[in-house]
Motif scaffolding. Structure first.
Motif, PDB file in Angstrom:
ATOM      1  N   GLU A 169       0.874  -1.365   0.053  1.00 18.87           N
ATOM      2  CA  GLU A 169       0.037   0.042   0.045  1.00 18.87           C
ATOM      3  C   GLU A 169       0.816   1.156  -0.142  1.00 18.87           C
ATOM      4  O   GLU A 169       0.558   2.204  -0.577  1.00 18.87           O
ATOM      5  N   ASN A 170       1.934   1.035   0.818  1.00 21.64           N
ATOM      6  CA  ASN A 170       2.855   2.482   0.743  1.00 21.64           C
ATOM      7  C   ASN A 170       3.530   2.558  -0.672  1.00 21.64           C
ATOM      8  O   ASN A 170       3.346   3.787  -1.289  1.00 21.64           O
ATOM      9  N   LEU A 171       3.874   1.573  -1.207  1.00 21.89           N
ATOM     10  CA  LEU A 171       4.444   1.477  -2.547  1.00 21.89           C
ATOM     11  C   LEU A 171       3.372   2.378  -3.569  1.00 21.89           C
ATOM     12  O   LEU A 171       3.851   3.020  -4.412  1.00 21.89           O
ATOM     13  N   MET A 172       2.266   1.772  -3.641  1.00 20.59           N
ATOM     14  CA  MET A 172       1.252   2.119  -4.299  1.00 20.59           C
ATOM     15  C   MET A 172       0.631   3.546  -4.095  1.00 20.59           C
ATOM     16  O   MET A 172       0.462   4.249  -5.310  1.00 20.59           O
ATOM     17  N   LEU A 173       0.767   4.036  -2.917  1.00 16.05           N
ATOM     18  CA  LEU A 173       0.527   5.487  -2.881  1.00 16.05           C
ATOM     19  C   LEU A 173       1.551   6.470  -3.075  1.00 16.05           C
ATOM     20  O   LEU A 173       1.255   7.440  -3.771  1.00 16.05           O
ATOM     21  N   ALA A 174       2.990   5.862  -3.107  1.00 15.72           N
ATOM     22  CA  ALA A 174       4.117   6.601  -3.457  1.00 15.72           C
ATOM     23  C   ALA A 174       3.983   6.741  -4.909  1.00 15.72           C
ATOM     24  O   ALA A 174       4.357   7.873  -5.488  1.00 15.72           O
ATOM     25  N   ALA A 175       3.850   5.654  -5.501  1.00 14.92           N
ATOM     26  CA  ALA A 175       3.516   5.709  -6.919  1.00 14.92           C
ATOM     27  C   ALA A 175       2.483   6.667  -7.500  1.00 14.92           C
ATOM     28  O   ALA A 175       2.905   7.661  -8.493  1.00 14.92           O
ATOM     29  N   TYR A 176       1.403   6.860  -7.168  1.00 17.39           N
ATOM     30  CA  TYR A 176       0.479   7.673  -7.301  1.00 17.39           C
ATOM     31  C   TYR A 176       1.055   9.125  -7.034  1.00 17.39           C
ATOM     32  O   TYR A 176       0.806   9.803  -7.812  1.00 17.39           O
ATOM     33  N   ALA A 177       1.701   9.355  -6.058  1.00 14.38           N
ATOM     34  CA  ALA A 177       1.960  10.619  -5.960  1.00 14.38           C
ATOM     35  C   ALA A 177       3.253  10.948  -6.618  1.00 14.38           C
ATOM     36  O   ALA A 177       3.366  12.269  -6.994  1.00 14.38           O
ATOM     37  N   GLU A 178       3.659  10.128  -7.355  1.00 15.73           N
ATOM     38  CA  GLU A 178       4.794  10.297  -8.180  1.00 15.73           C
ATOM     39  C   GLU A 178       4.293  10.584  -9.878  1.00 15.73           C
ATOM     40  O   GLU A 178       4.954  10.470 -10.910  1.00 15.73           O
ATOM     41  N   GLY A 179       3.073  10.415  -9.815  1.00 16.00           N
ATOM     42  CA  GLY A 179       2.272  10.330 -11.409  1.00 16.00           C
ATOM     43  C   GLY A 179       2.163   9.006 -12.121  1.00 16.00           C
ATOM     44  O   GLY A 179       2.022   9.121 -13.145  1.00 16.00           O
ATOM     45  N   LEU A 180       2.504   7.981 -11.392  1.00 14.02           N
ATOM     46  CA  LEU A 180       2.675   6.668 -11.773  1.00 14.02           C
ATOM     47  C   LEU A 180       1.088   5.807 -11.344  1.00 14.02           C
ATOM     48  O   LEU A 180       0.538   6.304 -10.631  1.00 14.02           O
ATOM     49  N   GLY A 181       1.169   4.995 -12.319  1.00 14.66           N
ATOM     50  CA  GLY A 181      -0.124   4.190 -11.884  1.00 14.66           C
ATOM     51  C   GLY A 181       0.416   2.747 -11.495  1.00 14.66           C
ATOM     52  O   GLY A 181       1.331   2.487 -11.747  1.00 14.66           O
ATOM     53  N   THR A 182      -0.402   2.062 -10.677  1.00 14.42           N
ATOM     54  CA  THR A 182      -0.156   0.638 -10.044  1.00 14.42           C
ATOM     55  C   THR A 182      -1.344  -0.367 -10.270  1.00 14.42           C
ATOM     56  O   THR A 182      -2.542   0.388 -10.470  1.00 14.42           O
ATOM     57  N   CYS A 183      -1.151  -1.562 -10.112  1.00 15.11           N
ATOM     58  CA  CYS A 183      -2.252  -2.630  -9.939  1.00 15.11           C
ATOM     59  C   CYS A 183      -1.823  -3.726  -9.208  1.00 15.11           C
ATOM     60  O   CYS A 183      -0.590  -4.320  -9.865  1.00 15.11           O
ATOM     61  N   TRP A 184      -2.308  -4.453  -8.183  1.00 11.43           N
ATOM     62  CA  TRP A 184      -1.865  -5.344  -7.435  1.00 11.43           C
ATOM     63  C   TRP A 184      -2.579  -6.729  -8.511  1.00 11.43           C
ATOM     64  O   TRP A 184      -3.667  -6.442  -8.533  1.00 11.43           O
ATOM     65  N   ILE A 185      -1.818  -7.716  -9.128  1.00  9.66           N
ATOM     66  CA  ILE A 185      -2.101  -8.518 -10.073  1.00  9.66           C
ATOM     67  C   ILE A 185      -2.345  -9.689  -9.188  1.00  9.66           C
ATOM     68  O   ILE A 185      -1.527 -10.763  -9.213  1.00  9.66           O
ATOM     69  N   GLY A 186      -3.663  -9.882  -8.603  1.00 10.43           N
ATOM     70  CA  GLY A 186      -4.054 -11.049  -7.813  1.00 10.43           C
ATOM     71  C   GLY A 186      -3.867 -12.460  -8.572  1.00 10.43           C
ATOM     72  O   GLY A 186      -3.602 -13.486  -7.976  1.00 10.43           O
ATOM     73  N   PHE A 187      -4.184 -12.277  -9.937  1.00  9.21           N
ATOM     74  CA  PHE A 187      -4.224 -13.527 -10.888  1.00  9.21           C
ATOM     75  C   PHE A 187      -2.785 -14.000 -10.672  1.00  9.21           C
ATOM     76  O   PHE A 187      -2.674 -15.322 -11.120  1.00  9.21           O
ATOM     77  N   ALA A 188      -1.682 -13.387 -10.577  1.00 10.35           N
ATOM     78  CA  ALA A 188      -0.355 -13.818 -10.549  1.00 10.35           C
ATOM     79  C   ALA A 188       0.021 -14.348  -9.227  1.00 10.35           C
ATOM     80  O   ALA A 188       1.059 -15.386  -9.276  1.00 10.35           O
ATOM     81  N   GLN A 189      -0.514 -14.033  -8.058  1.00  8.16           N
ATOM     82  CA  GLN A 189      -0.141 -14.564  -6.833  1.00  8.16           C
ATOM     83  C   GLN A 189       0.021 -16.076  -6.575  1.00  8.16           C
ATOM     84  O   GLN A 189       1.160 -16.654  -6.247  1.00  8.16           O
ATOM     85  N   GLY A 190      -0.947 -16.870  -7.056  1.00  8.62           N
ATOM     86  CA  GLY A 190      -0.982 -18.240  -6.750  1.00  8.62           C
ATOM     87  C   GLY A 190       0.118 -18.844  -7.626  1.00  8.62           C
ATOM     88  O   GLY A 190       0.892 -19.568  -7.013  1.00  8.62           O
ATOM     89  N   TYR A 191       0.389 -18.614  -8.541  1.00  8.80           N
ATOM     90  CA  TYR A 191       1.429 -19.101  -9.545  1.00  8.80           C
ATOM     91  C   TYR A 191       2.779 -18.621  -9.188  1.00  8.80           C
ATOM     92  O   TYR A 191       3.643 -19.729  -9.046  1.00  8.80           O
ATOM     93  N   LEU A 192       2.932 -17.451  -8.642  1.00  7.98           N
ATOM     94  CA  LEU A 192       4.212 -16.939  -8.321  1.00  7.98           C
ATOM     95  C   LEU A 192       4.559 -17.765  -6.990  1.00  7.98           C
ATOM     96  O   LEU A 192       5.675 -17.847  -6.477  1.00  7.98           O
ATOM     97  N   ASN A 193       3.633 -18.298  -6.294  1.00  6.09           N
ATOM     98  CA  ASN A 193       4.109 -18.898  -4.676  1.00  6.09           C
ATOM     99  C   ASN A 193       4.150 -20.541  -5.161  1.00  6.09           C
ATOM    100  O   ASN A 193       4.137 -21.253  -4.134  1.00  6.09           O
ATOM    101  N   THR A 194       4.150 -20.794  -6.348  1.00  7.23           N
ATOM    102  CA  THR A 194       4.511 -22.496  -6.615  1.00  7.23           C
ATOM    103  C   THR A 194       5.917 -22.598  -6.901  1.00  7.23           C
ATOM    104  O   THR A 194       6.524 -21.739  -7.090  1.00  7.23           O
ATOM    105  N   PRO A 195       6.414 -23.655  -6.757  1.00  7.35           N
ATOM    106  CA  PRO A 195       7.735 -24.220  -6.795  1.00  7.35           C
ATOM    107  C   PRO A 195       8.093 -23.564  -8.504  1.00  7.35           C
ATOM    108  O   PRO A 195       9.097 -22.942  -8.771  1.00  7.35           O
ATOM    109  N   GLN A 196       7.311 -23.597  -9.393  1.00  2.51           N
ATOM    110  CA  GLN A 196       7.452 -23.092 -10.923  1.00  2.51           C
ATOM    111  C   GLN A 196       7.582 -21.604 -11.065  1.00  2.51           C
ATOM    112  O   GLN A 196       8.529 -21.261 -11.675  1.00  2.51           O
ATOM    113  N   GLY A 197       6.805 -21.055 -10.289  1.00  2.00           N
ATOM    114  CA  GLY A 197       6.747 -19.706 -10.394  1.00  2.00           C
ATOM    115  C   GLY A 197       7.953 -18.896  -9.685  1.00  2.00           C
ATOM    116  O   GLY A 197       8.679 -18.148 -10.339  1.00  2.00           O
ATOM    117  N   LYS A 198       8.272 -19.749  -8.470  1.00  2.00           N
ATOM    118  CA  LYS A 198       9.566 -19.262  -7.634  1.00  2.00           C
ATOM    119  C   LYS A 198      10.652 -19.309  -8.564  1.00  2.00           C
ATOM    120  O   LYS A 198      11.679 -18.395  -8.681  1.00  2.00           O
TER     121      LYS A 198
END
Length: 186
Positions: free
Chosen positions: A119-148
Motif C-alpha cells: 500500500e505504501n508503494l502504491m500510494l507513493a507511485a500515485y504521488a509520483e504520477g505513476l499507475g499501479t495495480c496489484w495483480i492477484g491473478f499472478a499470486q498463486g502461480y508465483l507462490n508455486t515452485p515453478q513460479g519461484k
C-alpha cells in the motif's frame, strides 16, 4: 501530495504507456514501501523488480494456465475462465515494471506485513504520477515452485504482492465506494 488526496485518488491502472520507469524512481517507491509498519518490526520483505517484458509475457501465460487449472467453480468462474482463456490477455497489462513483494522469512504475519508495504508503494507511485495495480491473478502461480523458479526466488520466500507500475495512458475513472459498515461498542 496530500495524503488524503493520494488515498482518495489512487486507482488500479490497467493501461500503460511504453515509457520506462526510472530506476531512481523505483528505488524511491521501494523506500516508501519499507517505511511500512511490520509485526515486531521484523521487516520481513524483499523486492524483486522485473523489467524484462519477455519474462513477464512468459509468466503471464504460465500464471493464466495455472489459474485455469485451479480456479474453483463459483460466482466469478465464468468471467475468469473467459478472461484467462483469451490468448491476447496479458496479466501484467504490458506495464513496464513488476515489483513483487515477498516475505523472506517464515512469519505468521507475512501477508499483512507485505500488504502494508504494498500500500505504501502504491500510494507513493500515485504521488509520483505513476499507475499501479496489484495483480492477484499472478499470486498463486508465483507462490508455486515453478513460479519461484521462473524468477529465481528461494523456495522459502513467500510471494505476496505482485504490483505492476508504469506511466498511465489516462487516469482511471473514479469509482463509487460503499458506505462503511461500522459496529460501535461503547
Amino acid at each position: 501530495m496530500n495524503l488524503t488526496k493520494a488515498i482518495a485518488g489512487r486507482r488500479s491502472t490497467r493501461d500503460y504507456t511504453t515509457e520506462a520507469v526510472d530506476e531512481k524512481l523505483i528505488f524511491r517507491l521501494i523506500d516508501a514501501a519499507v517505511q511500512a509498519p511490520s509485526a515486531m518490526n521484523q521487516q520481513p520483505w524483499t523486492f524483486t523488480v522485473i523489467r524484462d517484458q519477455a519474462l513477464l509475457e512468459r509468466i503471464s501465460q504460465e500464471a493464466k494456465a495455472c489459474m485455469l487449472a485451479t480456479t474453483p467453480v463459483g460466482a466469478h468462474s465464468s468471467h475468469f475462465q473467459t478472461l484467462l482463456s483469451d490468448e491476447d490477455f496479458q496479466l501484467f497489462y504490458h506495464a513496464p515494471v513488476l515489483i513483487l513483494i515477498s516475505g523472506n522469512e517464515p512469519n505468521q504475519w507475512i501477508v499483512e506485513d507485505c500488504a502494508l508495504a504494498a500500500e505504501n508503494l502504491m500510494l507513493a507511485a500515485y504521488a509520483e504520477g505513476l499507475g499501479t495495480c496489484w495483480i492477484g491473478f499472478a499470486q498463486g502461480y508465483l507462490n508455486t515452485p515453478q513460479g519461484k523458479h521462473a524468477l529465481g526466488l528461494p523456495a522459502e520466500w513467500t510471494p505476496v504482492a505482485p504490483i505492476i507500475v508504469g506511466h498511465p495512458k489516462s487516469a482511471p475513472a473514479p469509482i463509487a465506494h460503499k458506505a462503511p459498515s461500522i459496529h460501535w461498542i461503547g
